[in-house]
Write a protein that holds these residues in place. Structure first.
Motif, short mmCIF file in Angstrom:
data_model
loop_
_atom_site.label_atom_id
_atom_site.label_comp_id
_atom_site.label_asym_id
_atom_site.label_seq_id
_atom_site.Cartn_x
_atom_site.Cartn_y
_atom_site.Cartn_z
N GLY A 1 12.49 6.84 -0.91
CA GLY A 1 13.07 5.56 -1.31
C GLY A 1 12.06 4.44 -1.28
N VAL A 2 11.04 4.51 -2.11
CA VAL A 2 9.99 3.49 -2.12
C VAL A 2 10.53 2.24 -2.79
N ASN A 3 10.28 1.09 -2.19
CA ASN A 3 10.71 -0.19 -2.73
C ASN A 3 9.51 -0.85 -3.41
N CYS A 4 9.48 -0.82 -4.74
CA CYS A 4 8.39 -1.43 -5.50
C CYS A 4 8.79 -2.86 -5.88
N ASP A 5 8.80 -3.74 -4.93
CA ASP A 5 9.15 -5.12 -5.18
C ASP A 5 7.86 -5.89 -5.49
N TYR A 6 7.60 -6.10 -6.77
CA TYR A 6 6.36 -6.75 -7.18
C TYR A 6 6.39 -8.26 -6.94
N ARG A 7 7.52 -8.81 -6.51
CA ARG A 7 7.62 -10.24 -6.24
C ARG A 7 7.04 -10.60 -4.88
N GLN A 8 6.60 -9.62 -4.09
CA GLN A 8 6.06 -9.88 -2.77
C GLN A 8 4.67 -10.51 -2.82
N GLU A 9 4.09 -10.59 -3.98
CA GLU A 9 2.75 -11.14 -4.20
C GLU A 9 1.68 -10.40 -3.42
N PRO B 1 -1.36 -7.58 -3.39
CA PRO B 1 -2.27 -6.95 -4.36
C PRO B 1 -1.82 -5.52 -4.64
N LEU B 2 -2.15 -5.02 -5.80
CA LEU B 2 -1.69 -3.69 -6.21
C LEU B 2 -2.17 -2.60 -5.25
N TRP B 3 -3.38 -2.74 -4.71
CA TRP B 3 -3.91 -1.70 -3.84
C TRP B 3 -3.20 -1.64 -2.48
N GLU B 4 -2.43 -2.67 -2.12
CA GLU B 4 -1.67 -2.65 -0.88
C GLU B 4 -0.25 -2.12 -1.07
N MET B 5 0.15 -1.90 -2.30
CA MET B 5 1.47 -1.35 -2.59
C MET B 5 1.43 0.17 -2.34
N PRO B 6 2.61 0.80 -2.14
CA PRO B 6 2.64 2.26 -2.00
C PRO B 6 2.09 2.94 -3.25
N LEU B 7 1.61 4.17 -3.08
CA LEU B 7 0.99 4.88 -4.19
C LEU B 7 1.93 5.08 -5.36
N ASP B 8 3.22 5.27 -5.11
CA ASP B 8 4.18 5.45 -6.21
C ASP B 8 4.27 4.19 -7.05
#
Length: 50
Positions: A29-37, A39-46
């Protein structure tokens, strides 16, 4: 005694490798909330598309 030592060392080695593999995968259940500001490299791999 030597067989016991080898068994313990092998078991610890397997546990360490399992921990490393688990930390590099993302949960289901990965939460890809791009509004967190973040950087892309700190987001989960999915979320990175990898």
């Amino acid at each position: 005694m030597k067989k016991l030592f080898i068994s313990v060392v092998t078991g610890l080695f397997i546990l360490i490798l399992t921990g490393c593999a688990a930390s590099s995968t993302s949960p289901v259940g990965v939460n890809c909330d791009y509004r967190q500001e973040k950087p892309l490299w700190e987001m989960p791999l999915d979320c990175q598309g990898r």
